[in-house]
Design an enzyme around this catalytic site. Structure first.
Site, PDB file in Angstrom:
ATOM      1  N   TYR A 108      86.677  -0.289  42.109  1.00 51.65           N
ATOM      2  CA  TYR A 108      87.146   0.799  42.487  1.00 51.65           C
ATOM      3  C   TYR A 108      88.206   1.444  43.828  1.00 51.65           C
ATOM      4  CZ  TYR A 108      84.820   3.498  38.637  1.00 51.65           C
ATOM      5  OH  TYR A 108      84.615   3.726  37.864  1.00 51.65           O
ATOM      6  N   TYR A 147      80.541  -2.705  35.799  1.00 50.52           N
ATOM      7  CA  TYR A 147      80.350  -3.002  37.013  1.00 50.52           C
ATOM      8  C   TYR A 147      79.061  -2.431  37.275  1.00 50.52           C
ATOM      9  CZ  TYR A 147      81.636   1.806  37.477  1.00 50.52           C
ATOM     10  OH  TYR A 147      81.419   3.516  38.098  1.00 50.52           O
ATOM     11  N   ARG A 157      77.505  -0.430  34.528  1.00 46.19           N
ATOM     12  CA  ARG A 157      78.686   0.887  33.511  1.00 46.19           C
ATOM     13  C   ARG A 157      79.005  -0.551  32.907  1.00 46.19           C
ATOM     14  NH1 ARG A 157      79.946   5.727  34.271  1.00 46.19           N
ATOM     15  NH2 ARG A 157      79.112   5.758  32.060  1.00 46.19           N
ATOM     16  N   HIS A 160      85.257   1.566  31.436  1.00 39.67           N
ATOM     17  CA  HIS A 160      85.636   3.020  31.287  1.00 39.67           C
ATOM     18  C   HIS A 160      86.265   3.576  32.010  1.00 39.67           C
ATOM     19  CE1 HIS A 160      83.020   3.165  34.872  1.00 39.67           C
ATOM     20  NE2 HIS A 160      83.564   4.301  34.718  1.00 39.67           N
ATOM     21  N   HIS A 162      88.055   7.475  33.386  1.00 36.89           N
ATOM     22  CA  HIS A 162      87.919   8.604  33.451  1.00 36.89           C
ATOM     23  C   HIS A 162      88.770   9.155  33.006  1.00 36.89           C
ATOM     24  CE1 HIS A 162      83.729   7.709  35.774  1.00 36.89           C
ATOM     25  NE2 HIS A 162      84.547   6.707  36.252  1.00 36.89           N
TER      26      HIS A 162
END
Lengths: 242, 206
Positions: A108, A147, A157, A160, A162
Site C-alpha cells: 500500500y 500480502y 490477505r 482485495h 476496499h
C-alpha cells in the site's frame, strides 16, 4: 402516489458481528452492549449528495491517475465494474463509489505500511466515481497482490479492493471488500471469516466477466453491490411527523 | 406451489482496515492525488448559526486511543434541515452537512469546525434535540458504528429527545453528551467515544 418510506431493517446475520476473536483487533474494539435499535427519522433517511463537480473523470482510472506522463501502473490490467442496487433490485444512480487497494506486489502507498514489496511509483491506489443513471460504475486498475499481515504469525490477505458506497441515506452507508474469483486465500482469511454466512461471503467475490474483457488489453471482473432498500409508504406511517 | 419473494440481500460489511486513508483521505496517507478531497468543509462560508469546534478521541477497551479511526458526520443546518431532497427545507449554498475526519496518527485526537445544528423533526410529531450523527470505521471494526452527539447545554431539548429517551439506562445517555468549553473566544465541544468498557458509548442500529 407512493412515497418513499423507511428502510428495511438491516439483517445483522449477514454481516460480521462486532466481536470476532480470530480477527484479533476486533477484540478490544467491539462494543459489548447491544446496539439500541432506532426507527428511521430524517437523520437516517437523508445523506450527503455528490455531483460531478466534486470529482474528476480521471479519478476512476487507477492505472493512470497517479502515473507519470507516458507511464502506467505495473500489474495485471483489470476493469472492475458492476451495479449499485438496493434490496428491491432498483439501481442507485449518481452515488459515490470510492475504492482503495494495494499495488500488484501487495504494497500500500501509506506511511504506515512497511511490507518489503516495493512501491510502484506510477500507482497511487485509490479511485472514485459516481454511478450513472442505471446505477452502473466502472474502474480501471491493476489486480492487487496478496500480502501478509500480523494477526496469527502466518496470515495472508487474499487479493482485495476496499470499496466505500453511500447510497441516498446515511443509514445505507457501507464499506466492504471485493475479492476475486478463484483465489485460494479467500477461505483462509480471518477477516473474510468474520462473516458467518457462506452465501454472504460469496456476495463479496467478483466474478471473471469475459464479455466485459477488452481483447488483447484488459481483463474484467464484475462486482455488484446491494445497499439497503426502503419500503413505499402505502399508509401514512408518520415518519415525517405529520 | 409457494410464491417466492424476490428481494436482494444487502452486501455484507468488511472492516475499513488500517489503510482507509488511502481511499478516503489520501493526503493523510502521505500523497496528493485528487483535485480536492471530500468532506473537509461541512458548513461552508454562508451557513447561519453558531460556529463551533468539535473535538474528541476514540478509545478502545483498554483505554488506549484508536489512532487509525475514520469518522463521518452528518448534520442538519441551524434551521434543522438536512442538505438532501427529503431534508425538510432549503439549506444555505455551500452547506453540505457532511464531514469526514481522521485522527492525528500520534495522539488519536480528532476535530472539525462546523455550525451548531438546530432541532429536527422526529417521528410521530416529536422534535429531536440538536445532534450530530456519526459513523465510525477502523481496523478491527467489522461494521461501521452509528452514534449521535448531543449538546450538554441543551438540557430541555435533550430531556424531550425521542432517541435519548429510548435508552433505558439514564446514565448511559450521558455518553452521548458533548462537553462545552471556550478556547480563544470560540465554542468547543468535547466528545470522547468509548468503543468498549466502562461508560461504553451508546451505539445505534439505525
Amino acid at each position: 402516489m407512493l412515497k418513499p418510506g423507511e428502510f428495511y431493517q438491516r439483517n445483522r446475520e449477514r454481516h460480521p458481528p462486532a466481536l470476532t476473536r480470530d480477527y484479533k483487533t476486533s477484540v478490544s474494539r467491539s462494543p459489548q452492549y447491544s446496539l439500541i435499535s432506532l426507527q428511521n427519522s430524517v437523520s437516517e433517511t437523508t445523506g450527503p449528495v455528490f455531483g460531478h463537480n466534486d470529482i474528476d473523470p480521471m479519478d476512476r482510472d487507477l492505472i493512470y491517475n497517479y502515473a507519470q506522463s507516458g507511464e502506467s501502473a505495473i500489474g495485471e490490467r483489470i476493469i472492475l465494474h458492476g451495479r449499485i442496487l438496493d434490496e428491491n433490485a432498483r439501481p442507485i444512480p449518481n452515488t459515490l463509489v470510492e475504492i482503495w487497494q494495494a499495488n500488484a506486489g501487495g504494497r500500500y502507498r501509506h506511511k504506515k505500511d512497511t511490507y518489503l514489496a516495493p512501491i510502484d511509483p506510477n500507482f497511487g491506489g485509490c479511485g472514485r466515481t459516481l454511478t450513472d443513471e442505471n446505477g452502473y460504475y466502472y474502474f480501471r486498475t491493476v489486480k492487487p497482490g496478496a500480502y501478509p499481515w500480523r494477526n496469527w504469525v502466518n496470515n495472508w490477505r487474499p487479493a482485495h479492493v476496499h470499496m466505500s458506497i453511500f447510497g441516498t441515506a446515511f443509514c445505507q452507508r457501507l464499506i466492504t471488500q471485493c475479492y476475486f474469483e478463484g483465489d485460494p486465500l479467500i477461505p483462509e482469511c480471518p477477516i473474510v471469516k468474520t462473516i458467518p454466512d457462506p452465501e454472504a461471503i460469496e456476495q463479496l467475490i467478483a466474478k471473471l466477466d469475459m464479455n466485459a474483457t477488452i481483447p488483447l488489453d484488459t481483463i474484467a471482473y464484475k462486482f455488484d453491490v446491494v445497499l439497503r432498500g426502503r419500503r413505499s409508504t402505502l399508509f401514512e406511517n408518520r415518519l415525517e411527523g405529520n | 406451489m409457494p410464491q417466492k419473494l424476490h428481494y436482494l440481500a444487502e452486501t455484507p460489511s468488511q472492516t475499513a482496515g488500517p489503510y482507509v486513508h488511502i481511499g478516503l483521505a489520501p493526503g493523510a496517507a502521505g500523497f496528493d492525488i485528487y483535485r480536492q478531497e471530500l468532506g473537509w468543509d461541512i458548513a461552508g462560508p454562508d451557513a447561519k448559526g453558531e460556529r463551533i469546534r468539535v473535538e474528541g478521541i476514540v478509545m478502545d477497551g483498554t483505554g488506549s486511543p484508536v489512532k487509525d479511526v475514520m469518522l463521518e458526520v452528518w448534520q442538519a443546518n441551524a434551521d434543522g434541515f438536512y442538505a438532501h431532497p427529503e431534508g425538510g427545507g432549503d439549506v444555505e449554498d455551500g452547506f453540505s452537512g457532511w464531514g469526514r475526519v481522521i485522527t492525528d496518527f500520534e495522539t488519536g485526537e480528532w476535530g472539525f469546525d462546523t455550525v451548531k445544528p438546530g432541532p429536527t423533526t422526529g417521528r410521530d410529531s416529536t422534535r429531536q434535540a440538536p445532534h450530530l450523527n456519526f459513523w465510525i470505521v477502523a481496523r478491527g471494526i467489522n461494521i461501521g458504528l452509528n452514534t449521535r452527539l448531543y449538546f450538554e447545554d441543551e438540557p430541555e431539548a435533550n430531556a424531550k429527545d425521542p432517541v435519548l429517551n429510548l435508552i433505558e439506562w439514564e446514565r448511559r445517555r450521558a455518553t452521548l453528551l458533548a462537553k462545552k468549553s471556550e478556547r480563544d473566544g470560540k465554542t468547543v465541544y468535547r466528545f470522547d467515544i468509548k468503543l468498549q468498557g466502562e461508560d461504553e458509548t451508546v451505539f445505534f442500529d439505525v
